[in-house]
Scaffold this motif. Sequence first.
Motif, PDB file in Angstrom:
ATOM      1  N   CYS A  56      90.160  37.590  63.346  1.00 61.49           N
ATOM      2  CA  CYS A  56      90.586  38.649  62.427  1.00 61.49           C
ATOM      3  C   CYS A  56      89.890  39.925  62.871  1.00 61.49           C
ATOM      4  N   CYS A  67      90.090  41.169  53.281  1.00 59.13           N
ATOM      5  CA  CYS A  67      90.040  39.708  53.388  1.00 59.13           C
ATOM      6  C   CYS A  67      88.575  39.295  53.332  1.00 59.13           C
ATOM      7  N   CYS A  69      87.239  37.260  55.914  1.00 62.86           N
ATOM      8  CA  CYS A  69      86.973  36.649  57.226  1.00 62.86           C
ATOM      9  C   CYS A  69      85.603  37.037  57.785  1.00 62.86           C
TER      10      CYS A  69
HETATM   11 ZN   LIG Z   1      90.699  38.635  57.793  1.00 61.23          ZN
END
Ligand SMILES: [Zn+2]
Length: 207
Positions: A56, A67, A69
């Motif tokens: 990512c 997000c 990640c």
């Molecule tokens: Zn991500």
Amino acid sequence: MPVTLRTSVPIPLTDQAIATHFVSFSGFSDGKEHIAIIYGAPEEQDTPLVRIHSECLTGDVFGSQRCDCGEQLQEAQRLMAVQGGVVLYLRQEGRGIGLYNKLDAYDLQDQGMDTYQANEQLGFDHDQRNFAPAVEMLVALGLKRIRLLSNNPHKADELLAAGIEISERVDTGVYVNQHNAGYLKAKVDQQAHRIKLPISAKSVDSQ
Ligand SMILES: [Zn+2]
């Protein structure tokens, strides 16, 4: 042809005293350049900790708050700096749809779709990730029995189906903020991810 180890190179990482090696392979079934980051000597452990992490760019490199990640990757690195382990870093950006398509999907999400609907609107499956290369790396590294650091039940299912024994599933932490609350809620509601969201986060998405 089985996947084989190609090169193992020591690359010291910031703030981590434990020895780390970046390992490349030959013969992946999807032809991509996946990589294993080895912390310490997991081959000497009965059940080393393993994190399967899909690339990512926005989160891992730039700390995107859309997000979780980046935080999950940092958590894996913190744990493995202490107890050793392996990060299997899969080059499948944006659940396999690529960086540009991921940005298009973000644009659709800003118009009201959730993360899975947006991928489908763009003509993709809601999740195109392929975990076969993770299995291929584990086999090449001789790791058949692991502890899996993940809150995604589908990853565990795929490993089990491929003959990898999981002695323990270690949940990752909860990294919720005002920008990713809806994304995390979709993961819990639609894909049974084991993320313990606080009540305040659950209400964000319904506003
Ligand atoms: Zn991500």
